[in-house]
Enzyme design. Sequence first.
Site, PDB file in Angstrom:
ATOM      1  N   HIS A  98       0.837  -1.201   0.000  1.00 30.11           N
ATOM      2  CA  HIS A  98       0.000   0.000   0.000  1.00 30.11           C
ATOM      3  C   HIS A  98       0.871   1.250   0.000  1.00 30.11           C
ATOM      4  O   HIS A  98       0.623   2.198  -0.763  1.00 30.11           O
ATOM      5  CB  HIS A  98      -0.914  -0.013   1.228  1.00 30.11           C
ATOM      6  CG  HIS A  98      -1.619   1.279   1.494  1.00 30.11           C
ATOM      7  ND1 HIS A  98      -2.914   1.527   1.100  1.00 30.11           N
ATOM      8  CD2 HIS A  98      -1.197   2.405   2.132  1.00 30.11           C
ATOM      9  CE1 HIS A  98      -3.263   2.754   1.466  1.00 30.11           C
ATOM     10  NE2 HIS A  98      -2.236   3.310   2.098  1.00 30.11           N
ATOM     11  N   GLU A  99       1.899   1.266   0.846  1.00 33.53           N
ATOM     12  CA  GLU A  99       2.784   2.441   0.905  1.00 33.53           C
ATOM     13  C   GLU A  99       3.552   2.610  -0.402  1.00 33.53           C
ATOM     14  O   GLU A  99       3.746   3.740  -0.884  1.00 33.53           O
ATOM     15  CB  GLU A  99       3.737   2.321   2.094  1.00 33.53           C
ATOM     16  CG  GLU A  99       3.061   2.237   3.452  1.00 33.53           C
ATOM     17  CD  GLU A  99       2.087   3.379   3.697  1.00 33.53           C
ATOM     18  OE1 GLU A  99       2.280   4.477   3.114  1.00 33.53           O
ATOM     19  OE2 GLU A  99       1.121   3.188   4.449  1.00 33.53           O
ATOM     20  N   HIS A 133       1.418   4.343  -2.831  1.00 33.71           N
ATOM     21  CA  HIS A 133       1.475   5.800  -2.717  1.00 33.71           C
ATOM     22  C   HIS A 133       2.680   6.348  -3.492  1.00 33.71           C
ATOM     23  O   HIS A 133       2.584   7.379  -4.158  1.00 33.71           O
ATOM     24  CB  HIS A 133       1.595   6.210  -1.250  1.00 33.71           C
ATOM     25  CG  HIS A 133       0.291   6.272  -0.528  1.00 33.71           C
ATOM     26  ND1 HIS A 133      -0.797   7.000  -0.983  1.00 33.71           N
ATOM     27  CD2 HIS A 133      -0.105   5.720   0.659  1.00 33.71           C
ATOM     28  CE1 HIS A 133      -1.803   6.878  -0.123  1.00 33.71           C
ATOM     29  NE2 HIS A 133      -1.408   6.107   0.874  1.00 33.71           N
ATOM     30  N   GLU A 190      -6.164   7.400  -0.791  1.00 33.23           N
ATOM     31  CA  GLU A 190      -6.117   6.148  -0.035  1.00 33.23           C
ATOM     32  C   GLU A 190      -6.740   4.995  -0.821  1.00 33.23           C
ATOM     33  O   GLU A 190      -6.208   3.889  -0.844  1.00 33.23           O
ATOM     34  CB  GLU A 190      -6.826   6.310   1.318  1.00 33.23           C
ATOM     35  CG  GLU A 190      -6.050   7.133   2.334  1.00 33.23           C
ATOM     36  CD  GLU A 190      -4.667   6.584   2.594  1.00 33.23           C
ATOM     37  OE1 GLU A 190      -4.498   5.356   2.744  1.00 33.23           O
ATOM     38  OE2 GLU A 190      -3.722   7.397   2.626  1.00 33.23           O
TER      39      GLU A 190
END
Length: 307
Positions: free
Chosen positions: A130-131, A134, A200
């Site tokens: 997930h990071e 980003h 997100e």
Amino acid sequence: MNGMKTMMLLAALTALFMALGYTLGGSGGAVIALLVAAGMNLFTFWNADKIVLRMHNAREVDAISAPDFHGLVRQLAERAGLPMPRVYLIDEPHPNAFATGRDPDHAAVAATTGLLDMLTREEIAGVMAHELGHVKNRDTLIMTMVATIAGAISMLANFGLFFRGGGDNQNHNMLASLAAVIVAPFAAIIVQMAISRTREYGADRAGAEISGHPRALASALAKISGQAARIPNPVAERNPAAAQLYIVPTQVSQLFSTHPATESRIAALEAIALEMGAAPASPPSALSAHPTPPRRRSSALDPLRRD
């Protein structure tokens, strides 16, 4: 579409900053506000990662000091087609993670020891994917710029409480300034939340694709969301703008949260899992957002499974 929406919201935030400057100082105030916003964003562009990591007392780790965690991030970065980011650990029981850096070539990812202690390796992979999502979507720079401008609006509004415009129409200026300093920070929060929530969902999808396990990320969100709201986070308490950095919010209220509701994110990840050909989940309660007490993991991380 999300990129266009983000840029429009970022432009709206800058316009709000200029409007507040105009209300407090006329056309000259608007120009000064624009110059200040440009200067702050330029400074943020080059120094945001250093500021954020220092704020959290993060320590950089490598293949020698943290071989399991560092190796996992390297494997995920290769899957994502990204340069290897710098990897950091934060010695805090609060379970969370974030990414920072102005572009993929200057990125860093960080996780707290509380998060690593709470999750399985597959769940940790989902969180770090997930990071990296980003990073891949270039959200890290955008979100730091948003936090910078929103913080500047609040600072300027506080300044306006003490230094209002005068002149022949002093009463009018006083009322306009008072309205501006009350409304502007609230409007900035709304815009900041809109941008953060959009990013997100995008990072959740990117993380699911990078790790190949959407339900592992959903399970991680379910485990850490309740605990993140209960275990103190000193950095977020001192700097509320830092809340948007984390994978889950640090406050209970969804009204002013910079993140979508955890249940909505889990539902979206379940839909992604079905898109990727997974069998329907059963039972649904397995991915509920009820808090799960932390547990100690073995220091030896199992190999990341591939389907």
